[in-house]
Each structure stands twice: as structure tokens, then as C-alpha cells.
Design an enzyme around this catalytic site. Structure first.
Site, mmCIF file in Angstrom:
data_model
loop_
_atom_site.group_PDB
_atom_site.id
_atom_site.type_symbol
_atom_site.label_atom_id
_atom_site.label_comp_id
_atom_site.label_asym_id
_atom_site.label_seq_id
_atom_site.Cartn_x
_atom_site.Cartn_y
_atom_site.Cartn_z
ATOM 1 N N GLY A 219 -14.810 47.294 21.138
ATOM 2 C CA GLY A 219 -14.339 46.586 19.954
ATOM 3 C C GLY A 219 -15.348 46.509 18.819
ATOM 4 O O GLY A 219 -14.988 46.265 17.678
ATOM 5 N N GLU A 220 -16.614 46.749 19.129
ATOM 6 C CA GLU A 220 -17.664 46.583 18.129
ATOM 7 C C GLU A 220 -17.754 47.807 17.211
ATOM 8 O O GLU A 220 -17.855 48.948 17.671
ATOM 9 C CB GLU A 220 -18.993 46.368 18.856
ATOM 10 C CG GLU A 220 -20.110 45.886 17.976
ATOM 11 C CD GLU A 220 -21.388 45.700 18.791
ATOM 12 O OE1 GLU A 220 -22.446 46.100 18.296
ATOM 13 O OE2 GLU A 220 -21.306 45.152 19.910
ATOM 14 N N ALA A 221 -17.763 47.562 15.900
ATOM 15 C CA ALA A 221 -17.737 48.645 14.904
ATOM 16 C C ALA A 221 -18.943 49.576 15.016
ATOM 17 O O ALA A 221 -18.791 50.795 14.898
ATOM 18 C CB ALA A 221 -17.668 48.049 13.501
ATOM 19 N N LYS B 166 -20.677 50.341 17.686
ATOM 20 C CA LYS B 166 -20.500 51.187 18.874
ATOM 21 C C LYS B 166 -19.501 52.302 18.565
ATOM 22 O O LYS B 166 -19.730 53.467 18.894
ATOM 23 C CB LYS B 166 -20.005 50.358 20.067
ATOM 24 C CG LYS B 166 -21.041 49.420 20.637
ATOM 25 C CD LYS B 166 -20.484 48.681 21.844
ATOM 26 C CE LYS B 166 -21.537 47.785 22.477
ATOM 27 N NZ LYS B 166 -21.060 47.144 23.699
ATOM 28 N N ILE B 167 -18.406 51.949 17.937
ATOM 29 C CA ILE B 167 -17.386 52.940 17.580
ATOM 30 C C ILE B 167 -17.989 53.997 16.662
ATOM 31 O O ILE B 167 -17.767 55.203 16.842
ATOM 32 C CB ILE B 167 -16.166 52.266 16.915
ATOM 33 C CG1 ILE B 167 -15.454 51.357 17.926
ATOM 34 C CG2 ILE B 167 -15.207 53.308 16.366
ATOM 35 C CD1 ILE B 167 -14.370 50.481 17.320
#
Length: 194
Positions: free
Chosen positions: A167-169, A171-172
Site C-alpha cells: 500500500g505504500e507509495a 514501495k510501489i
């Protein structure tokens, strides 16, 4: 038990039959030698049978030992998967400590890529970590994917099928950057830059 006929030698395994009285002393001696040799041969045969039985038993135990080792290894791998699904870092650490996984980014990436029994969300969380080793694992993981001759949507579907995006931007962003590098590497000239 002594042999009849006055020679006084004991019979080893079986009672000796009576020596016929019409034999000469020389014939009696020859018969006694034959009987002694027979007893020695019977003793040798029994010793060989015992050795064969012992070797067969050792072979049987060796097979069951290997089976036990494999069963123990499979149990540990299953436990490692469960630990990974609860806490990815602890699961990987458990597998490494028990010599079920090498502490290399390639080995860990291969383990995650196969994904047998692993939670896809946990895989995504592990790959998305910003620690340097995890980033190396991410790149090794992406290298396991083959995107040649796939359009962007097909390649992205294939990539995202192997884990769930966290969910973390940040990480994405790291994951999509690694994907873009691999896609451009597999499909030269499709895009000007990653």
C-alpha cells in the site's frame, strides 16, 4: 561331543555319525578330515549369512534415515513458509538459519518467484522494503520474469500476478521502477527511457 572312533576331536555344529568299523586307520583319518572340513564350511556359510543380514539391515536403516531427513526438511520448509507469511523477514531468516535457503539475493528471489505456499501480500511487502539487500532481491526477482515480445499490459499483468503491491507509495514506486528497467531491457527500442 566327541567323534566316535577314538580320535577325540569335537564336532562343531552337528553330532558326528558313527565311523564304520571296517575302515582302515588311514580311511578313518580321511573321513575325519572331510567331516572337519564340512563343519568349517558350514560355519563359514553361517558367518556369511549373518554378515549379509547385517548389511541388508544397514541398507534398510539408511533408506529410512534419508526419508526421515527429507520429512524433517519438508516440515522445516513448511514452518519457514508459515513464518514468512506472518513476518517475511523472520521467515527468510528462519530458512537461512536452517540451511533451507542460501543468504543470496538470487536464492531468495527464486524462492519468492516460485511462491509455493507463500502469501502474495507478504511477498510484495518483502520486495518493497527499502533496505539495500531487499532492493537487490527485488532486482533479482524482476530478472526472473521474461517480458520479451509482450506488450506493456501483458508484461505488467504477468509481473503483478507473482505478488500483491504493497500500500505504500514509495514501495510501489521502487517496484515499478525495477519493472520498467526489466521491461525496457527485454524490449529494446519500445520506449525511449524507463
Amino acid at each position: 561331543m566327541h567323534s566316535p572312533g577314538g580320535l577325540g576331536r569335537p564336532c562343531l555344529l552337528q553330532p558326528c555319525p558313527a565311523v564304520p568299523s571296517d575302515l582302515t586307520a588311514e580311511e578313518r583319518q580321511e573321513l575325519e578330515n572331510i567331516r572337519r572340513r564340512k563343519q568349517e564350511l558350514l560355519a563359514d556359510i553361517q558367518r556369511l549369512k549373518d554378515e549379509i543380514a547385517e548389511v541388508a539391515n544397514e541398507i534398510e536403516n539408511l533408506g529410512s534415515t534419508e526419508e526421515r531427513k527429507n520429512m524433517q526438511r519438508n516440515k522445516q520448509v513448511a514452518m519457514g513458509r508459515k513464518k514468512f507469511n506472518m513476518d517475511p523477514k523472520k521467515g527468510i531468516q528462519f530458512l537461512i538459519e536452517n540451511d533451507l535457503l542460501k543468504n543470496t539475493c538470487e536464492d531468495i528471489a527464486q524462492f519468492l518467484y516460485k511462491g509455493e505456499g507463500l502469501n502474495k501480500t507478504a511477498i510484495g511487502d518483502y520486495l518493497g522494503e527499502r533496505d539495500e539487500f531487499n532492493i537487490q532481491v527485488l532486482h533479482a526477482f524482476v530478472e526472473l520474469h521474461e517480458f520479451t515480445d509482450l506488450n506493456l499490459v501483458q508484461a505488467l499483468r504477468q509481473f503483478l500476478w507473482s505478488f500483491r503491491l504493497p500500500g505504500e507509495a514509495q514501495k510501489i514506486d521502487r517496484m515499478m521502477e525495477a519493472f520498467a528497467q526489466r521491461y525496457c531491457q527485454c524490449n529494446n527500442g519500445v520506449f525511449q527511457s524507463t
